[in-house]
Design an enzyme around this catalytic site. Structure first.
Site, PDB file in Angstrom:
ATOM      1  N   ASN A 102       0.982  -1.253   0.095  1.00 10.19           N
ATOM      2  CA  ASN A 102      -0.088  -0.008   0.088  1.00 10.19           C
ATOM      3  C   ASN A 102       0.746   1.171   0.009  1.00 10.19           C
ATOM      4  O   ASN A 102       1.445   1.558   1.004  1.00 10.19           O
ATOM      5  CB  ASN A 102      -0.901  -0.104   1.419  1.00 10.19           C
ATOM      6  CG  ASN A 102      -1.492   1.149   1.493  1.00 10.19           C
ATOM      7  OD1 ASN A 102      -1.656   2.012   0.484  1.00 10.19           O
ATOM      8  ND2 ASN A 102      -2.216   1.601   2.619  1.00 10.19           N
ATOM      9  N   GLU A 111      -6.675   4.556   8.058  1.00  4.72           N
ATOM     10  CA  GLU A 111      -6.253   6.101   7.856  1.00  4.72           C
ATOM     11  C   GLU A 111      -7.561   6.513   7.347  1.00  4.72           C
ATOM     12  O   GLU A 111      -7.855   7.700   7.377  1.00  4.72           O
ATOM     13  CB  GLU A 111      -5.201   6.165   6.953  1.00  4.72           C
ATOM     14  CG  GLU A 111      -3.825   6.023   7.554  1.00  4.72           C
ATOM     15  CD  GLU A 111      -2.772   5.412   6.969  1.00  4.72           C
ATOM     16  OE1 GLU A 111      -2.565   5.450   5.656  1.00  4.72           O
ATOM     17  OE2 GLU A 111      -1.843   4.663   7.425  1.00  4.72           O
ATOM     18  N   GLU A 117      -4.974  -5.353  10.655  1.00  8.30           N
ATOM     19  CA  GLU A 117      -4.163  -4.251  11.015  1.00  8.30           C
ATOM     20  C   GLU A 117      -4.334  -3.604  12.113  1.00  8.30           C
ATOM     21  O   GLU A 117      -5.009  -2.345  12.276  1.00  8.30           O
ATOM     22  CB  GLU A 117      -4.014  -3.158   9.845  1.00  8.30           C
ATOM     23  CG  GLU A 117      -3.752  -3.631   8.255  1.00  8.30           C
ATOM     24  CD  GLU A 117      -3.378  -2.742   7.613  1.00  8.30           C
ATOM     25  OE1 GLU A 117      -2.335  -2.842   6.942  1.00  8.30           O
ATOM     26  OE2 GLU A 117      -4.165  -1.602   7.137  1.00  8.30           O
ATOM     27  N   SER A 132       3.621  -2.105  10.224  1.00 11.87           N
ATOM     28  CA  SER A 132       4.986  -2.237  10.567  1.00 11.87           C
ATOM     29  C   SER A 132       5.839  -3.512  10.155  1.00 11.87           C
ATOM     30  O   SER A 132       6.535  -4.046  10.970  1.00 11.87           O
ATOM     31  CB  SER A 132       5.575  -1.588  11.859  1.00 11.87           C
ATOM     32  OG  SER A 132       5.071  -0.284  12.051  1.00 11.87           O
TER      33      SER A 132
END
Ligand code: PGA
Length: 261
Positions: free
Chosen positions: A10, A106, A176, A221
């Site tokens: 991404n 996000e 995530e 991460s």
């Protein structure tokens, strides 16, 4: 038996036209030179999608050429209309885009995306034959309060709960944990595997036996130095990669680790 691993990059709001083209070309060339049993997906920003599709299409057409799938990072929940600045699923389809990320944290945090909207997007993507990559995951305070399973179960039910089982089986899910995205903090292999097993159970409740085939990716991460432990998890079918997808060297290293893991 684990299914084929997926490594999805991404790119978020990074790269310019030249950098995006170079990254795709480098990836295609690497995949050609290093045949791997991994589905490689990249999600460039909207303006570079058409160019990315053309660059991978040339390679795919070649005999035994590498399969690199192109994903969008978002789509609108209407098929068309007066929604200035938005991008529809039929537009993506007409370009030859293969997949689309939906419900990324996000987008939830900065753009007010919620599960009812995501549910519409997922259904629309499936209708038009694009593969939805549905993101879920808890925030730090929710994990500290021990509510991570409850939160993720609610997200899955709200976004995917009304899909017929055969449609659900065409999805990809990405777990995530929000506290791990772009922070350098990663879920430990045990924390990740525990959540993936839990998600697998929820998918089983919704989709029945077909749930076993739904890839569940880890994101947050994920980097070459922590990927092997994460990808070894029995219910972890690959990764959704942010920062480490912007370097050809680290992204292809993740593909290699997934191939061997
Ligand atoms: P990160 O991002 O790898 O930079 O943490 C992952 C994601 O947001 O998908």
């Amino acid at each position: 038996m684990k299914g084929k691993m997926i490594i999805a990059g991404n790119w978020k709001m990074h790269t310019d036209a030249r950098e995006a083209g170079a990254l795709i070309d480098g990836l295609v060339a690497w995949c050609k030179a290093n045949p791997v049993n991994v589905t490689v997906v990249v999600a460039p920003p909207f303006p570079f999608l058409a160019d990315a599709v053309q660059r991978v299409a040339g390679a795919r057409a070649a005999e035994g050429g590498p399969q690199v799938l192109i994903a969008a990072q978002n789509c609108h929940e209407a098929e068309n209309g007066a929604f200035t600045g938005e991008v529809s699923v039929p537009m993506l389809k007409s370009l030859g885009v293969d997949a689309c990320i939906v419900g990324h944290s996000e987008r939830r945090q900065y753009f007010g995306e919620n599960d009812p909207a995501v549910a519409v997007k997922v259904a629309l993507l499936l209708k038009h034959g694009l593969m939805p990559i549905y993101c879920c995951g808890e925030r730090l305070e929710e994990r500290r309060e021990g509510r991570h399973q409850e939160v993720v179960a609610a997200q899955l039910t709200a976004a995917l709960g009304s899909l017929p089982p055969q449609e659900l089986a065409r999805m990809v899910v990405a777990y995530e944990p929000v506290w791990a995205i772009g922070t350098g903090l990663t879920a430990s292999p045990d924390q990740a595997q525990d959540m993936h097993a839990f998600i697998r159970g929820e998918l089983h409740r919704m989709a029945g036996a077909g749930a076993g085939r739904i890839p569940v990716l880890y994101g947050g991460s994920c980097k070459p130095d922590n990927a092997a432990g994460l990808f070894a998890g029995a219910d972890i079918n690959g990764g959704l990669i942010g920062g480490a997808a912007l370097s050809l060297a680290s992204f292809t290293e993740l593909v290699r680790i997934a191939h061997h893991g």
